[in-house]
Write an enzyme that holds these catalytic residues in place. Structure first.
Site, PDB file in Angstrom:
ATOM      1  N   GLY A  18      -1.814  -2.566 -19.946  1.00 30.55           N
ATOM      2  CA  GLY A  18      -0.604  -2.176 -20.377  1.00 30.55           C
ATOM      3  C   GLY A  18       0.627  -3.302 -19.376  1.00 30.55           C
ATOM      4  O   GLY A  18       0.981  -3.378 -20.522  1.00 30.55           O
ATOM      5  N   SER A  19       0.531  -3.134 -18.207  1.00 30.26           N
ATOM      6  CA  SER A  19       2.146  -3.655 -17.830  1.00 30.26           C
ATOM      7  C   SER A  19       2.019  -5.513 -18.102  1.00 30.26           C
ATOM      8  O   SER A  19       0.784  -6.044 -18.214  1.00 30.26           O
ATOM      9  CB  SER A  19       2.170  -3.480 -16.469  1.00 30.26           C
ATOM     10  OG  SER A  19       1.272  -3.319 -15.521  1.00 30.26           O
TER      11      SER A  19
ATOM     12  N   HIS B 212      -5.183  -9.957  -9.366  1.00 28.97           N
ATOM     13  CA  HIS B 212      -4.831  -9.673  -8.171  1.00 28.97           C
ATOM     14  C   HIS B 212      -4.796 -10.979  -7.567  1.00 28.97           C
ATOM     15  O   HIS B 212      -4.508 -10.960  -6.669  1.00 28.97           O
ATOM     16  CB  HIS B 212      -5.880  -8.665  -7.225  1.00 28.97           C
ATOM     17  CG  HIS B 212      -6.153  -7.858  -7.153  1.00 28.97           C
ATOM     18  ND1 HIS B 212      -4.780  -6.451  -8.096  1.00 28.97           N
ATOM     19  CD2 HIS B 212      -6.904  -6.942  -8.402  1.00 28.97           C
ATOM     20  CE1 HIS B 212      -5.192  -5.412  -8.172  1.00 28.97           C
ATOM     21  NE2 HIS B 212      -5.845  -5.762  -8.243  1.00 28.97           N
TER      22      HIS B 212
ATOM     23  N   ARG C 102      10.113  -3.863   4.704  1.00 27.64           N
ATOM     24  CA  ARG C 102       9.338  -5.190   4.110  1.00 27.64           C
ATOM     25  C   ARG C 102       8.785  -6.553   4.777  1.00 27.64           C
ATOM     26  O   ARG C 102       9.264  -7.431   3.665  1.00 27.64           O
ATOM     27  CB  ARG C 102       9.392  -4.492   2.405  1.00 27.64           C
ATOM     28  CG  ARG C 102       9.155  -4.011   2.076  1.00 27.64           C
ATOM     29  CD  ARG C 102       8.693  -3.677   0.622  1.00 27.64           C
ATOM     30  NE  ARG C 102      10.456  -3.442  -0.115  1.00 27.64           N
ATOM     31  CZ  ARG C 102      10.424  -3.168  -1.459  1.00 27.64           C
ATOM     32  NH1 ARG C 102       9.433  -3.794  -2.322  1.00 27.64           N
ATOM     33  NH2 ARG C 102      12.122  -4.514  -1.891  1.00 27.64           N
ATOM     34  N   GLU C 103       9.462  -6.895   5.582  1.00 22.49           N
ATOM     35  CA  GLU C 103       9.526  -8.206   5.939  1.00 22.49           C
ATOM     36  C   GLU C 103       8.798  -8.646   5.758  1.00 22.49           C
ATOM     37  O   GLU C 103       8.492  -9.835   5.444  1.00 22.49           O
ATOM     38  CB  GLU C 103       9.758  -8.145   7.751  1.00 22.49           C
ATOM     39  CG  GLU C 103      11.627  -7.726   7.796  1.00 22.49           C
ATOM     40  CD  GLU C 103      11.784  -5.589   8.451  1.00 22.49           C
ATOM     41  OE1 GLU C 103      12.417  -5.826   8.978  1.00 22.49           O
ATOM     42  OE2 GLU C 103      10.761  -5.634   8.005  1.00 22.49           O
ATOM     43  N   LEU C 104       7.479  -8.167   5.835  1.00 28.10           N
ATOM     44  CA  LEU C 104       6.262  -9.131   5.761  1.00 28.10           C
ATOM     45  C   LEU C 104       5.836  -9.653   4.650  1.00 28.10           C
ATOM     46  O   LEU C 104       5.572 -10.546   4.516  1.00 28.10           O
ATOM     47  CB  LEU C 104       4.544  -8.297   6.832  1.00 28.10           C
ATOM     48  CG  LEU C 104       3.376  -8.438   6.456  1.00 28.10           C
ATOM     49  CD1 LEU C 104       3.485  -9.670   7.081  1.00 28.10           C
ATOM     50  CD2 LEU C 104       2.512  -7.772   7.003  1.00 28.10           C
TER      51      LEU C 104
ATOM     52  N   ARG D 289       1.770  -6.617  -1.355  1.00 27.78           N
ATOM     53  CA  ARG D 289       2.125  -5.679  -2.530  1.00 27.78           C
ATOM     54  C   ARG D 289       2.108  -4.705  -1.894  1.00 27.78           C
ATOM     55  O   ARG D 289       1.462  -3.705  -0.947  1.00 27.78           O
ATOM     56  CB  ARG D 289       0.350  -5.488  -3.044  1.00 27.78           C
ATOM     57  CG  ARG D 289       0.735  -4.031  -4.301  1.00 27.78           C
ATOM     58  CD  ARG D 289       1.461  -4.138  -4.827  1.00 27.78           C
ATOM     59  NE  ARG D 289       1.449  -3.212  -6.547  1.00 27.78           N
ATOM     60  CZ  ARG D 289       2.184  -2.990  -7.556  1.00 27.78           C
ATOM     61  NH1 ARG D 289       3.591  -2.830  -7.378  1.00 27.78           N
ATOM     62  NH2 ARG D 289       1.681  -1.555  -8.419  1.00 27.78           N
TER      63      ARG D 289
ATOM     64  N   GLU E 156     -11.018   7.329  -6.094  1.00 25.30           N
ATOM     65  CA  GLU E 156     -10.187   7.472  -4.579  1.00 25.30           C
ATOM     66  C   GLU E 156     -10.137   8.881  -4.505  1.00 25.30           C
ATOM     67  O   GLU E 156      -9.648   9.421  -2.662  1.00 25.30           O
ATOM     68  CB  GLU E 156      -9.212   6.859  -4.831  1.00 25.30           C
ATOM     69  CG  GLU E 156      -7.907   6.845  -3.713  1.00 25.30           C
ATOM     70  CD  GLU E 156      -6.433   6.728  -4.315  1.00 25.30           C
ATOM     71  OE1 GLU E 156      -5.582   7.443  -3.632  1.00 25.30           O
ATOM     72  OE2 GLU E 156      -6.648   5.159  -4.745  1.00 25.30           O
TER      73      GLU E 156
END
Length: 769
Positions: free
Chosen positions: A441-442, A706, A16-18, A524, A614
């Site tokens: 929620g979170s 977001h 996940r370097e980006l 993300r 989706e």
């Protein structure tokens, strides 16, 4: 000889370097030059890996710092007014302003981000281009050419990938609601210029992605495709490989086959039926790219079956000279490398393949086609053995789960009373004010939360110390929500690493990776679970912390679960059973959890289905069957509670108009949806008129979580006033767009205070003193 190729490789890097580079840049810890250098190194590593695996046509311009659709919009100058762009190359600050918004705590100076929505039926999100009715397009910078040159400097002649002009327009929105396709003739000169400059540089092939070919296209869209490619063919261009994926091209095949392109890519995982008609009608000089390896799932390919399909195509074409062997779609949707996974169950590991392994499979199939089975005998034997052990595993197929599925009845999917009667009982149990406020929620997962969870995983702290920390954070969150004045509280989900992984770790039939990350949007990333066997719940999963949170306050606390369809959609799902069967297994496990939460005293249980739409098949003819079983699974999971217990659900950015009957049939008591970026546009689907109106309560998101931007109270109030024009007052809840896990408390506290303040002002307007 055939050519092994790829349609795109994961952008994020093995570690996940980006993500790390982007977040360091946004935090002011990495310069623009440092970010661009990190991106360059990732591209170089990707190209080197693919070359080493035997990939002949390596893609370039498949990399994006945030989103490839945004990259295309920037390339052609489709920048909405207000972002400070005055022509020329789009700067990185402008690029990220479009992606993330601006302003932070300075709400008055802030700009909203572009609307974000799902990329076809995947969990990748793209930024929706915003176009004016008379949009002017111009090439701001030929990025595909720059990245082609970058690779050429490393002695790699790549195949640039472009999002095709028709797909770009059909994925966009116009400010006045006019048809984006009306702008095609304005856009095509940009594509012609980009292609001509690539041809002049010696580029031999360009991949033109037109995934809209997998949709039900109107005659105007088909005509637009013909016009676009006939226009481009009149100029100097490299050879064009037209690529579509995610579903059969089906009735769009005559259009695709008539286009003046040098090659056509078929997704033969999801569109196997396209092969025969294409082989019968393809031109004598046209190349065919066979998408034989699943680019969207993690299961090892059946190499013997794939080789047989490749041979079928070679026989029809008179040899393999015009064949490319490829994954079904870009490998953006799968993790980078299985070799990093050193803790996977050794029985499951041989059944899997990530992006690196999938390209090895592609190269193996191409070699077997050109050199014969003997050249790949060892790989064929390993493939056969993996398929056999998976098919015969008693751990995969459980008799107790099969028996419970057989025992599920239609009565288990019905609530005792209709919604109107339930609403009265729920309001008697919980007399909430008008326009009740809540969150989804979170709550923010701070570095302290993440460090504590990591310390537990490394064995540096024990379960008791970890639980004490979770209890403290939960109580702090309850007190904070009380102080802010929220009406319905959440416990914050500090014990949860991910809304799917947390549940999957407690369910039988799921496996997890350490480095199996895929990009959701921007920085993300998610690490989807792998559903490898029959699903069952050994013990309660969420009751302990929900009960603890409710014991701390007199205000209602919501129980929080992830719904069966989303658990399915956001996992890598086994491919040896129908998806419906796997979803029903999950629904039965969640049904037990819902019953336990109600027994623990929770008056509201939220079962989130952000991925419900989706899962909708891209083709209309396939949708009714999906919606039928998706609704059935949600109801199977939730229709176990009393009438005075409210079932809430949440859905993410999507177009809801075409699935409104199904959403209503889910029979939830309230739904929250993401609407802030679209300025309540999505509410049109829920408002309706008469029988078409959504019957239950609705929480349209009034804060785009977001983006780091903090919405001012006036802005939230304006959105709520818009919502009141579309909904009855007794339907309207007030909440953010989505969970707040990825935000920080500096953003969340003032935004929630503004949200509560706006709700109070709305009450005063609706019920004057």
């Amino acid at each position: 000889m055939s050519i092994a190729t790829s349609l795109g490789f994961p952008r994020i890097g093995r570690r996940r370097e980006l993500k790390s580079a982007l977040e360091a840049h946004w935090a002011g810890e990495l310069s623009e030059a440092g970010l661009q250098e990190a991106a360059r190194l990732l591209r170089a590593e990707s190209h080197s890996l693919q070359q080493g695996l035997g990939i002949g046509h390596i893609p370039s311009n498949d990399f994006a710092l945030y989103d490839h659709v945004l990259d295309t919009a920037c390339m052609v100058g489709a920048i909405p007014p207000g972002y400070g762009w005055r022509g020329g190359e789009v700067t990185l600050p402008t690029y990220f302003a479009l992606a993330r918004g601006t302003g932070g705590g300075d709400a008055a100076a802030g700009l909203p981000a572009l609307e974000m929505t799902k990329w076809f039926d995947t969990n990748y999100h793209y930024l929706v281009p915003r176009l004016a009715a008379g949009q002017h397009f111009a090439v701001t910078a030929n990025r595909p050419l720059a990245l082609f040159r970058e690779a050429l400097a490393r002695h790699r002649r790549t195949r640039p990938v472009l999002l095709g002009p028709v797909s770009f327009l059909l994925l966009a929105k116009t400010d006045d609601g006019s048809d984006p396709l009306d702008l095609l003739d304005r856009l095509l000169p940009c594509y012609a210029q980009v292609l001509a400059e690539l041809a002049a540089e010696g580029c031999a092939w360009v991949q033109m992605d037109e995934p809209v070919l997998a949709l039900d296209l109107a005659p105007k869209a088909r005509a637009a495709l013909r016009h676009a490619y006939e226009t481009l063919a009149r100029g100097a261009t490299p050879r064009l490989l037209l690529a579509s994926y995610f579903a059969p091209i089906a009735d769009n095949l005559p259009t695709a086959l008539a286009l003046p392109v040098a090659g056509l890519h078929l997704d033969l995982v999801r569109g196997r039926d396209d092969l025969a008609p294409v082989l019968a009608a393809i031109g004598p000089a046209t190349w065919l790219s066979l998408g034989l390896v699943d680019g969207r799932n993690v299961w090892r390919a059946d190499l013997r079956a794939a080789l047989a399909t490749a041979r079928e195509a070679a026989r029809a074409l008179g040899g393999s000279e015009r064949l490319m062997i490829a994954p079904s779609c870009s490998l953006l949707h799968v993790p980078v490398d299985l070799a990093q996974e050193d803790r996977l169950d050794p029985a499951i590991r041989p059944w899997l393949a990530f992006a690196t392994q999938k390209l090895a499979e592609v190269a193996t199939i191409a070699r077997g086609l050109d050199e014969g089975e003997g050249a790949i005998a060892e790989a064929l034997e390993a493939s056969d053995a993996a398929l056999r052990t998976r098919r015969d595993s008693a751990r995969v197929h459980r008799t107790d789960v099969a028996a419970r599925l057989l025992g599920a009845t239609p009565e288990m999917e019905r609530r005792p009373a209709p919604h109107a009667a339930r609403r009265a009982r729920q309001r008697q149990r919980l007399p909430l004010p008008a326009f009740p406020t809540t969150t989804i929620g979170s709550l923010p997962q701070t570095s302290g939360v993440r460090r504590t969870r990591a310390a537990l995983a490394r064995g540096e702290i024990g379960a008791a110390e970890y639980d004490e920390a979770i209890a403290t954070w939960t109580e702090d969150a309850i007190r904070l929500q009380e102080r802010i004045g929220l009406d319905v509280l959440v416990h914050g989900e500090f014990e949860r690493n991910d809304m799917v992984k947390y549940f999957g770790e407690q369910l039988d039939g799921f496996a997890f990776t350490r480095h199996g990350w895929v990009q959701s949007y921007g920085s993300r990333c998610v690490a989807p679970p792998i559903i490898w066997g029959d699903v069952a719940r050994p013990r309660p999963m969420t009751v302990r912390w929900a009960r603890h949170a409710q014991s701390l306050t007199a205000r209602p606390v919501k129980g929080m679960l992830t719904g069966p369809v989303t658990m399915l959609q956001w996992s890598f799902v086994r491919d040896d059973l129908p998806r419906e069967t796997v979803c029903r297994q999950i629904a039965l496990a969640l049904r037990d959890e819902v019953a336990d939460l109600e027994a623990a005293g929770l008056a509201i249980i939220q079962v989130d289905e952000p991925a419900f739409r989706e899962g909708l098949p891209l083709r209309t003819a396939d949708r009714e069957a999906y919606l039928r079983w998706a609704v059935s699974c949600f109801r199977l999971a939730t229709a176990v509670v009393r009438d005075d217990t409210a079932i809430h659900t949440h859905m993410c950015y999507a177009e809801f108009q075409d699935i409104m009957p199904a959403i209503a049939t889910m029979d939830a008591d309230a739904i929250s949806i993401e609407t802030a970026r679209s300025r309540m546009e999505l509410l049109e689907a829920f408002a309706g008129h008469g029988p078409s109106a959504y019957p239950a309560e609705i929480g349209p998101g009034v804060w785009d979580i977001h983006s780091p931007r903090i919405p001012p109270e006036e802005e939230i109030l304006a959105l709520l006033r818009l919502a009141r024009r579309k909904l009855a007052d007794d339907q309207l809840w007030v909440n953010p767009d989505c969970g707040l896990k990825t935000r920080n408390w500096r953003e969340v506290i003032p935004a929630l205070e503004n949200l509560v303040g706006a709700a109070r002002r709305l009450r005063a307007e609706a019920i004057p003193a």
